[in-house]
Each structure stands twice: as structure tokens, then as C-alpha cells.
Design a protein around this motif. Structure first.
Motif, PDB file in Angstrom:
ATOM      1  N   GLN A   1       3.755   4.343   1.452  1.00 34.86           N
ATOM      2  CA  GLN A   1       5.278   4.164   0.877  1.00 34.86           C
ATOM      3  C   GLN A   1       5.811   3.262   2.130  1.00 34.86           C
ATOM      4  OE1 GLN A   1       6.369   7.891   0.691  1.00 34.86           O
ATOM      5  NE2 GLN A   1       6.432   8.228  -1.835  1.00 34.86           N
ATOM      6  N   MET A   2       5.448   3.450   3.285  1.00 35.19           N
ATOM      7  CA  MET A   2       6.043   2.446   4.389  1.00 35.19           C
ATOM      8  C   MET A   2       5.580   1.088   4.320  1.00 35.19           C
ATOM      9  SD  MET A   2       8.001   4.381   6.057  1.00 35.19           S
ATOM     10  CE  MET A   2       8.839   4.999   4.291  1.00 35.19           C
ATOM     11  N   VAL A   3       4.207   0.974   3.680  1.00 33.80           N
ATOM     12  CA  VAL A   3       3.863  -0.389   3.712  1.00 33.80           C
ATOM     13  C   VAL A   3       4.550  -1.075   2.250  1.00 33.80           C
ATOM     14  CG1 VAL A   3       1.569  -1.824   3.275  1.00 33.80           C
ATOM     15  CG2 VAL A   3       1.693   0.092   4.728  1.00 33.80           C
ATOM     16  N   TYR A   4       4.549  -0.135   1.356  1.00 34.74           N
ATOM     17  CA  TYR A   4       4.983  -1.270   0.115  1.00 34.74           C
ATOM     18  C   TYR A   4       6.559  -1.319   0.337  1.00 34.74           C
ATOM     19  CZ  TYR A   4       5.857   3.177  -2.566  1.00 34.74           C
ATOM     20  OH  TYR A   4       6.599   4.441  -3.174  1.00 34.74           O
ATOM     21  N   ALA A   5       7.058  -0.207   0.897  1.00 37.37           N
ATOM     22  CA  ALA A   5       8.653  -0.609   1.221  1.00 37.37           C
ATOM     23  C   ALA A   5       8.919  -1.845   1.923  1.00 37.37           C
ATOM     24  CB  ALA A   5       9.251   0.713   1.799  1.00 37.37           C
ATOM     25  N   ARG A   6       8.038  -2.231   2.750  1.00 36.65           N
ATOM     26  CA  ARG A   6       8.101  -3.488   3.478  1.00 36.65           C
ATOM     27  C   ARG A   6       7.612  -4.757   2.731  1.00 36.65           C
ATOM     28  NH1 ARG A   6       4.843  -2.282   6.991  1.00 36.65           N
ATOM     29  NH2 ARG A   6       3.247  -3.558   6.626  1.00 36.65           N
ATOM     30  N   THR A   7       6.605  -4.814   2.036  1.00 34.02           N
ATOM     31  CA  THR A   7       5.815  -5.653   1.221  1.00 34.02           C
ATOM     32  C   THR A   7       6.198  -5.763  -0.121  1.00 34.02           C
ATOM     33  OG1 THR A   7       3.976  -4.578   0.809  1.00 34.02           O
ATOM     34  CG2 THR A   7       3.783  -5.616   2.587  1.00 34.02           C
ATOM     35  N   TYR A   8       6.859  -4.814  -0.834  1.00 34.36           N
ATOM     36  CA  TYR A   8       7.082  -4.803  -2.193  1.00 34.36           C
ATOM     37  C   TYR A   8       5.732  -4.788  -3.290  1.00 34.36           C
ATOM     38  CZ  TYR A   8      11.827  -5.844  -0.440  1.00 34.36           C
ATOM     39  OH  TYR A   8      13.026  -5.523   0.384  1.00 34.36           O
TER      40      TYR A   8
ATOM     41  N   SER B   1      -2.718   1.685   9.559  1.00 29.28           N
ATOM     42  CA  SER B   1      -1.592   2.573   9.128  1.00 29.28           C
ATOM     43  C   SER B   1      -2.204   3.532   8.070  1.00 29.28           C
ATOM     44  CB  SER B   1      -0.270   1.917   8.733  1.00 29.28           C
ATOM     45  OG  SER B   1      -0.783   1.040   7.562  1.00 29.28           O
TER      46      SER B   1
ATOM     47  N   TYR C   1      -5.751  -3.587   2.103  1.00 28.27           N
ATOM     48  CA  TYR C   1      -5.120  -2.369   2.967  1.00 28.27           C
ATOM     49  C   TYR C   1      -6.072  -1.118   2.746  1.00 28.27           C
ATOM     50  CZ  TYR C   1      -0.724  -4.814   3.065  1.00 28.27           C
ATOM     51  OH  TYR C   1       0.377  -5.696   3.473  1.00 28.27           O
TER      52      TYR C   1
ATOM     53  N   THR D   1       4.085  -2.227  -4.584  1.00 35.45           N
ATOM     54  CA  THR D   1       3.986  -0.851  -4.667  1.00 35.45           C
ATOM     55  C   THR D   1       2.786  -0.366  -5.291  1.00 35.45           C
ATOM     56  OG1 THR D   1       6.481  -0.939  -5.269  1.00 35.45           O
ATOM     57  CG2 THR D   1       5.214   1.043  -6.031  1.00 35.45           C
TER      58      THR D   1
END
Length: 303
Positions: free
Chosen positions: A236-243, A56, A51, A245
């Protein structure tokens, strides 16, 4: 035994066992920390590498840089005006500048961001017109105060308050004799300020302004509360989707460190550029203290 010649005296540096021991301890802790980061499976370094250059994340990085640049340019521009107002002979100008600095230094940036974003609750419409007369232009506040404009207002106005005091201190540090000399040459006050005072004050305020720029870079992370897609919000948007963190937070941390390092080198380069041609200044007491190298003599006696 003959008397020793001064040329036979060899200076030998005093050994500093405390510093050497402290250095060894710090190196050991640094190696342990590096080993822990490299071997900790919970960080998931492959995910971090995946990432680091994601579209993004790079988009959020660009937004962070844009916010930093705009907030500093607008803040410094207002700060120069406020500093001049603070040094003015007019009580009205002094009071207005003092009130601005007092308010925006006293209110946390996060509170300001939320306040500006919700300005429509206080003023549903923004207008320009004749005082106590008709309104010529009217805009819907919600259309004007977007998350981006609210972020710029909160960050730039806060920076202006801090920059004003730094610039004022830099102006006051310039010798008054130079101002008097420029007056004898027929320069006006504005010419003296632009040609004599501000260029010299710039050398003084560059280090604190550089530090403020780095702080502003980190302050931009606060705009995530406005859902503005900066670097932190994008992570934050990425780890909110992929968990994932921790890996995404590591990505944001690495990029912040990269930007901070670049700004630090740029600050040092500007300082070096501005110091060229100026007389060498005396080193501070602290620098002289830590640069001291006591010596003990080792005498060699000739037969």
C-alpha cells in the motif's frame, strides 16, 4: 456354445459422461481465465516483476512471516492450557477457560487489534504489585503497547481460543482405555497427558491447526490498520506513491499464494510423518464414495 470361464470375464470401467463433460467445461474456463490474466494490459506484469523482490516488499514479507509464527506459537501454547482447563474437574478452571474462549471467539480480530492498540485510553499505566497493596513496577502503556505488540496480542489471543477447542476435541478422541492402562503402570496424570494423550491427540489436531496457520497468515493483513509494515501495508505504501494499485496488489497476492502453498505442503508432510507406523484407518464414507469405480463385465465366450 460352452459356458464362459470366469477368467475370460474382463472388467470394463463404466464411462462417466457427466464427469467428463464437467471436466472439459472447467478446463475451458481455466484456460480463458489464464488467457485473461496474461493479456490484460491493466495488470502491468512488467511492474509486477519489478516490485516482486523490492526491498520494501521483502521486508513486509518478513514481518508477515514473523507475525504468523509468533501468533501461532503463543496461541497454541495458551490453547493447550485452556484445553486442559476445560477438561479439569474444577468449576473455576472450566469457567475461566470457557469465558476466554467465548470472548475471543466472539470479538472479530480487527476489533481486537484496534482495542489493544488504544489500551492506553483505558489504562494509562500498567503495573505489577501486591493485590490491594502497593505497586512494585509501573510502565507507560503507550511504551509497552506498540503496533507490533498490539498485533501479537490480538492475533495470538484469537488463535488461543480456537486452538483450545481443537486440542480439547483431540484429547477427548483418545481412547479412555489407554488412560486407564497408563494409570495401572503407575503413571501420574501429568505423565499420562504428556506421554500418552497429547502425542496421540497431535495426530488428530494437525489438519485443523494447519488450516488455522494458513488462516493466521491471511489474518496478518489486518495489522495494516495499525500502520505495521507487513506485506500488505508495504504494498500500500508503494502504490500510494506510484499510483500503481493493481500491480502492487498482484505482488501481495502472489506472495500470499506462495506462502500458503508452502504451508500446505508442510502440513501434508507433517501429517505423513505422524501417520508413519500407525495402523491404517478406515477411509471416510465420502472418500469411499468418490473413489468408487463401478465396473461392467465384458464376457468373452469361447466356441
Amino acid at each position: 456354445m460352452s459356458r464362459p470361464d470366469i477368467h475370460d470375464v474382463t472388467p470394463v470401467p463404466v464411462r462417466r459422461y457427466g464427469q467428463q463433460f464437467g471436466a472439459v467445461v472447467l478446463i475451458v474456463f481455466a484456460l480463458l481465465f489464464a488467457q485473461n490474466l496474461a493479456t490484460n494490459q491493466n495488470i502491468q506484469w512488467p511492474v509486477v516483476a519489478q516490485y516482486m523482490f523490492a526491498p520494501s516488499i521483502l521486508s513486509g514479507l518478513g514481518m508477515t512471516i514473523l507475525l504468523t509464527v509468533l501468533a501461532m506459537v503463543i496461541g497454541l501454547s495458551i490453547g493447550v492450557v485452556l484445553a486442559i482447563m476445560r477438561l479439569s474437574d474444577s468449576r473455576v478452571f472450566q469457567g475461566a477457560a470457557w469465558a476466554w474462549i467465548w470472548f475471543f471467539r466472539g470479538v472479530p480480530p480487527l476489533v481486537q487489534l484496534i482495542f489493544w492498540y488504544n489500551l492506553a485510553l483505558l489504562y494509562p499505566d500498567l503495573s505489577i504489585g501486591i493485590p490491594f497493596g502497593p505497586k512494585l513496577f509501573i510502565w507507560d502503556t503507550n511504551a509497552v503497547i506498540t503496533p507490533f505488540s498490539a498485533a501479537i496480542l490480538g492475533l495470538a489471543f484469537t488463535e488461543a481460543a480456537y486452538a483450545a477447542e481443537m486440542i480439547r476435541a483431540g484429547i477427548q478422541a483418545v481412547s479412555g482405555g489407554q488412560v486407564e492402562a497408563s494409570a495401572t503402570l503407575g503413571m501420574s496424570r501429568s505423565q499420562t497427558l504428556r506421554r500418552i494423550v497429547l502425542p496421540q491427540a497431535l495426530r488428530i489436531v494437525i489438519p485443523p491447526i494447519g488450516n488455522d496457520t494458513i488462516s493466521m497468515l491471511k489474518f496478518t493483513s489486518l495489522v495494516s490498520v495499525l500502520a505495521l509494515p507487513d506485506l500488505l501495508f508495504s504494498a500500500q505504501m508503494v502504490y500510494a506513491r506510484t499510483y500503481q494499485t493493481i500491480p502492487l496488489l498482484m505482488v501481495a497476492t502472489i506472495w500470499y499464494l506462495v506462502l500458503t502453498t508452502v504451508l500446505t505442503f508442510a502440513e501434508h508432510a507433517i501429517e505423513h510423518r505422524l501417520s508413519e507406523g500407525s495402523p491404517p484407518s478406515k477411509r471416510s464414507f465420502q472418500k469411499r464414495l468418490f473413489d468408487m469405480r463401478p465396473f461392467r463385465r465384458q464376457k468373452e465366450f469361447s466356441a
